[in-house]
Design an enzyme around this catalytic site. Structure first.
Site, PDB file in Angstrom:
ATOM      1  N   THR A 195     -12.997   5.854   8.592  1.00  0.00           N
ATOM      2  CA  THR A 195     -13.858   5.245   7.569  1.00  0.00           C
ATOM      3  C   THR A 195     -13.849   3.725   7.773  1.00  0.00           C
ATOM      4  OG1 THR A 195     -12.131   4.798   5.943  1.00  0.00           O
ATOM      5  CG2 THR A 195     -13.085   7.013   5.896  1.00  0.00           C
ATOM      6  N   TYR A 232       0.841  -1.199   0.000  1.00  0.00           N
ATOM      7  CA  TYR A 232       0.000   0.000   0.000  1.00  0.00           C
ATOM      8  C   TYR A 232       0.882   1.258   0.000  1.00  0.00           C
ATOM      9  CZ  TYR A 232      -3.659   3.226   1.785  1.00  0.00           C
ATOM     10  OH  TYR A 232      -4.541   4.275   1.964  1.00  0.00           O
TER      11      TYR A 232
HETATM   12  P1  NAI Z   1     -13.722   3.147   2.456  1.00  0.00           P
HETATM   13  O1  NAI Z   1     -13.498   1.700   2.636  1.00  0.00           O
HETATM   14  O2  NAI Z   1     -14.713   3.827   3.329  1.00  0.00           O
HETATM   15  O3  NAI Z   1     -14.091   3.500   0.932  1.00  0.00           O
HETATM   16  C1  NAI Z   1     -13.408   2.921  -0.147  1.00  0.00           C
HETATM   17  C2  NAI Z   1     -14.395   2.681  -1.286  1.00  0.00           C
HETATM   18  O4  NAI Z   1     -13.677   2.184  -2.408  1.00  0.00           O
HETATM   19  C3  NAI Z   1     -15.470   1.643  -0.914  1.00  0.00           C
HETATM   20  O5  NAI Z   1     -16.752   2.137  -1.191  1.00  0.00           O
HETATM   21  C4  NAI Z   1     -15.117   0.454  -1.797  1.00  0.00           C
HETATM   22  O6  NAI Z   1     -16.257  -0.315  -2.185  1.00  0.00           O
HETATM   23  C5  NAI Z   1     -14.470   1.154  -2.991  1.00  0.00           C
HETATM   24  N1  NAI Z   1     -13.656   0.216  -3.759  1.00  0.00           N
HETATM   25  C6  NAI Z   1     -12.767  -0.699  -3.313  1.00  0.00           C
HETATM   26  N2  NAI Z   1     -12.290  -1.418  -4.337  1.00  0.00           N
HETATM   27  C7  NAI Z   1     -12.891  -0.945  -5.468  1.00  0.00           C
HETATM   28  C8  NAI Z   1     -12.825  -1.300  -6.836  1.00  0.00           C
HETATM   29  N3  NAI Z   1     -12.042  -2.301  -7.271  1.00  0.00           N
HETATM   30  N4  NAI Z   1     -13.561  -0.592  -7.713  1.00  0.00           N
HETATM   31  C9  NAI Z   1     -14.371   0.404  -7.291  1.00  0.00           C
HETATM   32  N5  NAI Z   1     -14.493   0.774  -6.017  1.00  0.00           N
HETATM   33  C10 NAI Z   1     -13.759   0.102  -5.102  1.00  0.00           C
HETATM   34  O7  NAI Z   1     -12.286   3.811   2.632  1.00  0.00           O
HETATM   35  P2  NAI Z   1     -11.795   5.345   2.545  1.00  0.00           P
HETATM   36  O8  NAI Z   1     -10.996   5.562   3.742  1.00  0.00           O
HETATM   37  O9  NAI Z   1     -12.893   6.254   2.220  1.00  0.00           O
HETATM   38  O10 NAI Z   1     -10.776   5.226   1.315  1.00  0.00           O
HETATM   39  C11 NAI Z   1     -10.795   6.102   0.199  1.00  0.00           C
HETATM   40  C12 NAI Z   1      -9.369   6.334  -0.272  1.00  0.00           C
HETATM   41  O11 NAI Z   1      -8.646   7.020   0.747  1.00  0.00           O
HETATM   42  C13 NAI Z   1      -8.575   5.071  -0.577  1.00  0.00           C
HETATM   43  O12 NAI Z   1      -7.813   5.267  -1.752  1.00  0.00           O
HETATM   44  C14 NAI Z   1      -7.654   4.949   0.616  1.00  0.00           C
HETATM   45  O13 NAI Z   1      -6.485   4.244   0.319  1.00  0.00           O
HETATM   46  C15 NAI Z   1      -7.396   6.412   0.928  1.00  0.00           C
HETATM   47  N6  NAI Z   1      -6.887   6.712   2.252  1.00  0.00           N
HETATM   48  C16 NAI Z   1      -7.663   6.488   3.375  1.00  0.00           C
HETATM   49  C17 NAI Z   1      -7.161   6.799   4.629  1.00  0.00           C
HETATM   50  C18 NAI Z   1      -7.947   6.592   5.883  1.00  0.00           C
HETATM   51  O14 NAI Z   1      -7.376   6.755   6.983  1.00  0.00           O
HETATM   52  N7  NAI Z   1      -9.227   6.254   5.823  1.00  0.00           N
HETATM   53  C19 NAI Z   1      -5.793   7.340   4.794  1.00  0.00           C
HETATM   54  C20 NAI Z   1      -5.105   7.563   3.564  1.00  0.00           C
HETATM   55  C21 NAI Z   1      -5.639   7.259   2.338  1.00  0.00           C
END
Ligand code: NAI
Length: 284
Positions: free
Chosen positions: A187, A152
């Site tokens: 999240t 990651y």
């Molecule tokens: P989340 O789990 O709430 O949302 C992620 C969304 O991406 C989900 O709705 C999921 O169904 C969707 N997803 C996963 N694989 C997919 C695919 N193959 N095609 C389409 N959609 C897909 O997580 P969050 O935290 O909102 O994550 C959003 C972004 O933020 C990600 O890129 C994550 O790596 C990044 N991020 C999150 C952090 C955190 O602390 N929550 C910190 C740094 C980055």
């Protein structure tokens, strides 16, 4: 209403950061194409009625699906103004000496290839549209070890670099490209890939919420809204001179070692000061 008349594509829009950002763009007048593999979550988002949000079932690991998403958004509205390449998950958890090739590839496909092709297939619909902007979700994990699993961290560093290089490639079309590096944001990402019963998952979520409130100098947990606001800024005219950059939105998580901002944290300097006090006390 910063986004009236704009077409916006948000991936990973069924949950967390993506959902909150889709709501914000829609409340501010944008037509939002909310893409995700989670159709139930996508339908729930649309049903909230936050504005013109159209769910598009999309797996960002499929380049055909990404191309179809961008074509549909442009086909229904005439073009694309903003893309938020945000979908993601924690990916493979193994360390570098244990990871298998397939797990490595799956993580890179989900976190890097998806962003590259999110840009690739959006650009034909974004060329020369005034204020066109792309925002990619990287992470504090792009800055070093200790924030996430290895694959990651490598993927998010690649997203940051891709952002810079893409900004150079797309300057000729007047498209800005920036990244956000979220810190610890509350999240589902921390629990969604865990194989746990629902009850244990809610306990894990509560523990994560508590940990996130104490993880950084800002004394509260990071919320999806914090990232949504940063994304809206980067996508707006107010950021018209911001290009090829990575914006840390982490409450100060990465500013330095914990003892530098937390007086309660044990530190070598604190120990030396205590020894000095003791020596003074026994001399006096
Ligand atoms: P989340 O789990 O709430 O949302 C992620 C969304 O991406 C989900 O709705 C999921 O169904 C969707 N997803 C996963 N694989 C997919 C695919 N193959 N095609 C389409 N959609 C897909 O997580 P969050 O935290 O909102 O994550 C959003 C972004 O933020 C990600 O890129 C994550 O790596 C990044 N991020 C999150 C952090 C955190 O602390 N929550 C910190 C740094 C980055």
């Amino acid at each position: 209403m910063r986004f009236s008349g704009k077409t916006i594509v948000v991936t990973g829009a069924a949950s967390g950061i993506g959902a909150e950002t889709a709501r914000l763009f829609a409340r501010e007048g944008g037509v939002v194409f909310a893409a995700d593999i989670d159709a139930e979550g996508g339908d729930r988002l649309v049903a909230e009625g936050a504005g013109d949000i159209r769910f598009v079932s999309t797996d960002v690991c499929s380049t055909e699906a990404i191309e179809a998403l961008m074509d549909r958004a442009a086909g229904e509205t005439g073009g694309i103004d903003v893309v938020f390449n945000n979908a993601g998950a924690g990916g493979a958890r193994e360390k570098i000496h244990e990871i298998e090739p397939e797990a490595w590839d799956r993580t890179m496909d989900l976190l890097v290839r998806s962003v590259a092709f999110g840009i690739r297939y959006a650009v034909p619909h974004m060329k020369d549209r005034p204020g066109a902007a792309i925002v990619n979700t990287a992470s504090v994990a792009a800055t070093g070890s200790g924030y996430s699993p290895t694959a990651y961290a490598v993927a998010k560093a690649a997203v940051l670099h891709l952002t810079k290089v893409a900004a150079a490639d797309l300057a000729q079309f007047g498209i800005r490209v920036n990244a956000i590096l979220p810190g610890f944001i509350n999240t589902n990402i921390f629990t969604s890939s865990l194989d746990l019963p629902d009850k244990t998952k809610s306990i894990a979520k509560a523990m994560i919420a508590q940990a996130s409130a104490n993880a950084q100098p800002v004394k509260r947990g990071g919320q999806p809204r914090d990232i949504a606001e940063a994304c809206a800024f980067l996508a707006s005219e107010a950021a018209g001179f911001v290009n090829g950059t990575g914006l840390l939105v982490d409450g100060g998580l990465t500013i330095g070692q914990r003892p530098s901002w937390d007086p309660e944290a044990p530190s070598a300097l604190g120990m030396l000061a205590a020894l000095e006090e003791q020596a003074k006390a026994s001399a006096g």
